[in-house]
Design a protein around this motif. Structure first.
Motif, mmCIF file in Angstrom:
data_model
loop_
_atom_site.group_PDB
_atom_site.id
_atom_site.type_symbol
_atom_site.label_atom_id
_atom_site.label_comp_id
_atom_site.label_asym_id
_atom_site.label_seq_id
_atom_site.Cartn_x
_atom_site.Cartn_y
_atom_site.Cartn_z
ATOM 1 N N ALA A 278 2.212 -27.378 -2.095
ATOM 2 C CA ALA A 278 3.659 -27.162 -1.891
ATOM 3 C C ALA A 278 4.321 -26.715 -3.196
ATOM 4 O O ALA A 278 5.199 -25.837 -3.189
ATOM 5 C CB ALA A 278 4.300 -28.443 -1.369
ATOM 6 N N GLN A 279 3.887 -27.327 -4.312
ATOM 7 C CA GLN A 279 4.457 -26.945 -5.623
ATOM 8 C C GLN A 279 4.113 -25.496 -5.976
ATOM 9 O O GLN A 279 4.969 -24.726 -6.418
ATOM 10 C CB GLN A 279 3.921 -27.882 -6.713
ATOM 11 C CG GLN A 279 4.576 -29.249 -6.716
ATOM 12 C CD GLN A 279 3.933 -30.164 -7.762
ATOM 13 O OE1 GLN A 279 2.735 -30.105 -7.992
ATOM 14 N NE2 GLN A 279 4.720 -31.019 -8.379
ATOM 15 N N ILE A 280 2.823 -25.124 -5.784
ATOM 16 C CA ILE A 280 2.381 -23.745 -6.092
ATOM 17 C C ILE A 280 3.108 -22.765 -5.166
ATOM 18 O O ILE A 280 3.575 -21.713 -5.592
ATOM 19 C CB ILE A 280 0.841 -23.600 -5.950
ATOM 20 C CG1 ILE A 280 0.097 -24.570 -6.871
ATOM 21 C CG2 ILE A 280 0.398 -22.157 -6.179
ATOM 22 C CD1 ILE A 280 0.178 -24.294 -8.351
ATOM 23 N N LYS A 281 3.220 -23.135 -3.882
ATOM 24 C CA LYS A 281 3.892 -22.277 -2.889
ATOM 25 C C LYS A 281 5.349 -22.064 -3.273
ATOM 26 O O LYS A 281 5.893 -20.951 -3.162
ATOM 27 C CB LYS A 281 3.792 -22.938 -1.501
ATOM 28 C CG LYS A 281 4.427 -22.145 -0.360
ATOM 29 C CD LYS A 281 3.469 -21.058 0.133
ATOM 30 C CE LYS A 281 3.970 -20.405 1.418
ATOM 31 N NZ LYS A 281 5.152 -19.602 1.248
ATOM 32 N N TYR A 308 -2.954 -17.824 -3.373
ATOM 33 C CA TYR A 308 -1.665 -17.130 -3.255
ATOM 34 C C TYR A 308 -1.556 -15.913 -4.195
ATOM 35 O O TYR A 308 -0.485 -15.316 -4.310
ATOM 36 C CB TYR A 308 -0.511 -18.108 -3.551
ATOM 37 C CG TYR A 308 -0.322 -19.146 -2.461
ATOM 38 C CD1 TYR A 308 0.162 -18.783 -1.208
ATOM 39 C CD2 TYR A 308 -0.646 -20.481 -2.692
ATOM 40 C CE1 TYR A 308 0.326 -19.734 -0.202
ATOM 41 C CE2 TYR A 308 -0.494 -21.434 -1.704
ATOM 42 C CZ TYR A 308 -0.012 -21.059 -0.454
ATOM 43 O OH TYR A 308 0.147 -21.983 0.530
ATOM 44 N N GLY A 309 -2.656 -15.579 -4.874
ATOM 45 C CA GLY A 309 -2.670 -14.375 -5.716
ATOM 46 C C GLY A 309 -1.869 -14.488 -7.005
ATOM 47 O O GLY A 309 -1.309 -13.506 -7.482
ATOM 48 N N LEU A 310 -1.855 -15.700 -7.583
ATOM 49 C CA LEU A 310 -1.135 -15.898 -8.851
ATOM 50 C C LEU A 310 -2.098 -15.741 -10.028
ATOM 51 O O LEU A 310 -3.232 -16.201 -9.975
ATOM 52 C CB LEU A 310 -0.526 -17.305 -8.913
ATOM 53 C CG LEU A 310 0.842 -17.523 -8.262
ATOM 54 C CD1 LEU A 310 1.168 -19.002 -8.288
ATOM 55 C CD2 LEU A 310 1.938 -16.765 -8.985
ATOM 56 N N MET A 311 -1.624 -15.116 -11.098
ATOM 57 C CA MET A 311 -2.431 -14.959 -12.309
ATOM 58 C C MET A 311 -2.176 -16.165 -13.210
ATOM 59 O O MET A 311 -1.013 -16.567 -13.388
ATOM 60 C CB MET A 311 -2.018 -13.659 -13.006
ATOM 61 C CG MET A 311 -2.885 -13.259 -14.162
ATOM 62 S SD MET A 311 -2.361 -11.635 -14.759
ATOM 63 C CE MET A 311 -3.396 -11.462 -16.183
#
Length: 546
Positions: A278-281, A308-311
């Motif tokens: 939830a935090q990353i989202k 989620y495709g985060l670098m």
């Protein structure tokens, strides 16, 4: 009962046993002058484009091979108090002008060397210092009239490059055009519209391999790190910056959870995972594509970031994190909370690139005005790249100086000879004993063209006489031609050999200040250390002796 040994009469009898006191010309003044002369002569051979390198191994056994006087003095642990005064003056010069440290030491040593002759002839220290201060005042009046070049538009590449060229040339002869171009591009690209230029905004990244000609300027920041997750590039990326770990949040107090069944255990870990997801989202929903953290990324957090495709980029230094926040115009958050629109940074291109066998992460700004620029240096050895870094530092400081005052003086010994000539004429007008000191001040200025000639392997006396002849004929910009095999002079403005006005101005001030302070010392008193010298660890008298 121990035999009482009477102390020698005089000042020493008032001090503790073991203390030393030196007074008078022979014991104090000449002793100080000799120490300063020795130190100045050792760095004089490193002066100018053909200056020799010094190999220094410092107290932690790190090796330096350089002709940069600032580094030499910083790494040498000089004990002598008079020589320390010279070093402090040159350090003041470095903080004020960023260059000209060798100028201060050589000139201070030269002033003391010529003062010794006057002292032996019976001229008092106070007369010499008065004459030196008088000559300094006159020099600072003459200096502005010798300005031969001025930069008014410091956003224009060609004049800035030509002005920086001589500073670079004095440390890296042969590579001056390439390096001056590199430094000028980097400085102009981050020159702000309203505020003043900040030296710290030019970063240097040294990557071993290839050659110097492969060095480049990158608008933005370069870090010698690989990314943490699987995503290796992002374009037009919003950046979230955190100083905390990106992981499951640890509670501040310890707690005990009683789990009675396998179902409860599954639900417990599932709850933690759902919370982290939830935090990353929430961070993804703000539009962020890159997360930069000053601490570790947890495995579970990386799993969701890849999902989620985060670098993910980790920076170990809090200072690098601050600089990056400045470069991307973001705010570093202390807790893992979704950033607001104002707190997000922005960068046109974030990607991983391989230079040689080193992976680097680059934050590149494609816009017209970048806040920070990085000079990527390539080279065959660490020592060589360290030397190039020092050259860039001097060049950037010269640029900062010209943004404050764009005036330049002719280099190659031209200013010193012109000052020496005008001061000699001025000395003839003085009635008192200080005229001798002013004349000696003028002869001390001749040490610079002599040092340049000696280091270039040319007859120094012949060069100085040729320079004086040219200046007598009114050629104020005539300096030493270091490229000639014979003793020859050249109009230095045709070769773009310029010295920054502020560097010379402060250099003269600090050198004369240090020389006058040393000359005014007539007594050296060394008190005995309380308890005597400390025993070495493991030696006799130490606690850890078994």
């Amino acid at each position: 009962m121990a035999l009482h040994v009477p102390k020698a009469p005089g000042f020493a009898s008032m001090l503790k046993e073991g203390a030393q006191a030196y007074s008078g010309l022979e014991e104090a003044v000449f002793r100080n002058i000799n120490a300063c002369k020795e130190f100045a002569s050792s760095v004089r051979s490193a002066y100018g484009p053909n200056g020799m390198n010094k190999m220094i191994i410092n107290h932690i056994e790190k090796q330096f091979v350089t002709s940069d006087a600032g580094t030499i003095m910083r790494e040498l642990d000089v004990e002598h108090p008079a020589a320390k005064l010279m070093i402090e003056a040159s350090q003041m010069q470095e903080s004020e002008a960023g260059d000209g440290t060798n100028f201060v030491v050589i000139f201070c040593g030269a002033l003391l060397e010529v003062a010794e002759e006057l002292l032996r002839l019976g001229v008092t220290s106070s007369d010499i210092t008065e004459g030196y201060e008088n000559a300094l005042q006159k020099s600072l009046e003459i200096l502005p009239t010798l300005s031969c070049h001025e930069i008014k538009d410091y956003r224009s590449l060609v004049p800035v490059r030509n002005a920086i060229r001589a500073t670079v040339m004095s440390k890296q002869l042969g590579n001056e055009d390439f390096l001056a171009d590199l430094i000028a591009k980097a400085c102009i690209s981050i020159m702000p519209e309203k505020t003043t230029f900040n030296v710290d905004n030019i970063r240097v990244c040294k990557i071993l391999g290839s050659g110097l000609q492969m060095s480049e300027v990158i608008p933005g920041m370069v870090f010698k790190r690989f990314v943490e997750g699987e995503v290796t590039s992002a374009t037009k990326a919003k950046i979230a910056l955190y100083s905390c770990p990106v992981d499951i949040i640890q509670t501040e107090t310890k707690g005990t959870v009683l789990i009675k069944s396998a179902e409860e255990l599954k639900n417990f870990s599932q709850g933690e995972e759902n919370m982290l997801e939830a935090q990353i989202k929430a961070i993804v929903d703000t539009g962020a594509k890159v997360i930069v953290a000053g601490a570790k990324f947890g495995d579970m957090a990386l799993h969701y970031m890849n999902k989620y495709g985060l670098m993910a980029v980790r920076l170990n230094s809090k200072f690098d994190l601050r600089r990056l926040s400045k470069a991307v115009n973001g705010t570093v958050l202390p807790r893992l909370t979704p950033p607001s629109t104002e707190e997000l940074g922005y960068c046109d291109n974030v990607y991983v690139h391989e230079l040689g066998d080193t992976s680097v992460t680059i934050f590149k700004s494609e816009g017209t005005e970048s806040r920070i620029a990085t000079v990527v240096i390539r080279g065959s050895t660490d020592n060589y790249m360290d030397d190039i870094e020092r050259v860039i530092d001097d060049g950037v400081n010269t640029f900062k100086g010209l943004t404050r005052d764009g005036r330049f003086l002719p280099g190659g010994g031209a200013v010193e000879i012109e000052l020496a000539q005008q001061l000699s004429e001025y000395a003839d007008t003085l009635p008192g004993l200080e005229q001798y000191a002013v004349r000696k001040f003028a002869s001390a200025l001749e040490f610079f063209p002599k040092a340049l000639a000696d280091n270039s392997g040319v007859n120094a006396t012949e060069v100085v006489s040729q320079l004086f002849l040219a200046h007598k004929q009114g050629k104020k910009t005539e300096g030493l031609d270091i490229e000639s095999e014979q003793a020859a002079t050249i109009d230095v403005t045709t070769k773009n050999i310029f010295d920054l006005f502020t560097t010379k101005y402060w250099g003269l001030k600090y050198a004369v200040g240090a020389a006058c302070t040393i000359l005014k010392v007539d007594e050296i008193i060394m008190a005995k250390r309380a308890g005597g010298p400390k025993p070495r660890a493991g030696g006799p008298g130490s606690d850890d002796e078994s």
